[in-house]
Design a protein around this motif. Structure first.
Motif: not given
Length: 167
Positions: A73-86, A120-125
Motif C-alpha cells: 500500500s501507499r502511505f502519505f505522512f502529514f506534517t507541517t514540515k512536508g516539502k509537497h502540498r497535500h 503538508r497542508i498550506p497555512m499561514h507562516a
C-alpha cells in the motif's frame, strides 16, 4: 476505500471527530498505541456520536505492525514540515493518510524514512499547526474529491420539505 492512521493520538475528542468523519466516508480508521485515552472514554464516544457502528477501527502496537499488514500500500505522512502540498499528490483508493499526535506530530525518524511522501497542508507562516481532526478531514476530502467521491451519497433529502416544494 481510504485509510486514516492516527499515530499515538492524545485527545479523545479529536479521535472521536475523526472516527465520525471515517464513518461518514467509509474510511477505515487505524490507531497506533499508545493512545492518550481509553477507547471507552466518554469524550471519544460523544465526539463520534452514534456513528460508531459505521466505522471500521483497527488497533496496532506499532506503525511497523500496521505497515507489515499492508506491504504493497501507499502511505502519505502529514506534517507541517512536508516539502509537497497535500493537493499535489494523485491519490488512489486504498491509500493510507498518516497523522501524528497532537503535541509532537509524527516521529522524525518516520518522516526521514518517507521524505518523498511527506505532505503538508498550506497555512499561514505564523501558525504552528491545524487541529488534527481538521487536518484529517482536509486531506481525506482532497483524496475523495480526486477519486470523484466514489461510493458516497450524491444528494441529500430535506427533513420536512422536498427540493421540489415551493415556499
Amino acid at each position: 476505500m481510504f485509510h486514516i492512521v492516527l499515530v499515538e493520538p492524545e485527545i479523545p475528542q479529536n479521535a472521536g471527530n475523526i472516527a465520525r468523519t471515517c464513518a461518514a466516508t467509509g474510511t477505515h480508521l487505524h490507531m497506533i498505541r499508545p493512545l492518550g485515552f481509553e477507547v471507552t472514554d466518554k469524550y471519544l464516544k460523544r465526539a463520534g456520536l452514534d456513528y460508531w457502528h459505521l466505522v471500521e477501527i483497527s488497533y496496532y502496537d506499532s506503525f511497523d505492525e500496521l505497515r507489515s499488514k499492508y506491504p504493497d500500500s501507499r502511505f502519505f505522512f502529514f506534517t507541517t514540515k512536508g516539502k509537497h502540498r497535500h493537493s499535489d499528490v494523485s491519490y488512489q483508493e486504498g491509500d493510507f493518510l498518516v497523522f501524528g499526535k497532537e503535541t509532537k506530530g509524527l516521529p522524525e525518524e518516520l518522516l526521514v524514512k518517507n521524505k518523498e511522501t511527506c505532505l503538508r497542508i498550506p497555512m499561514h507562516a505564523d501558525a504552528r499547526s491545524l487541529n488534527l481532526g481538521n487536518s484529517a478531514a482536509i486531506a481525506l476530502y482532497e483524496a475523495l474529491r480526486q477519486t470523484d467521491f466514489a461510493g458516497l451519497k450524491e444528494e441529500g433529502e430535506l427533513h420536512r420539505l422536498s427540493w421540489e416544494d415551493e415556499v
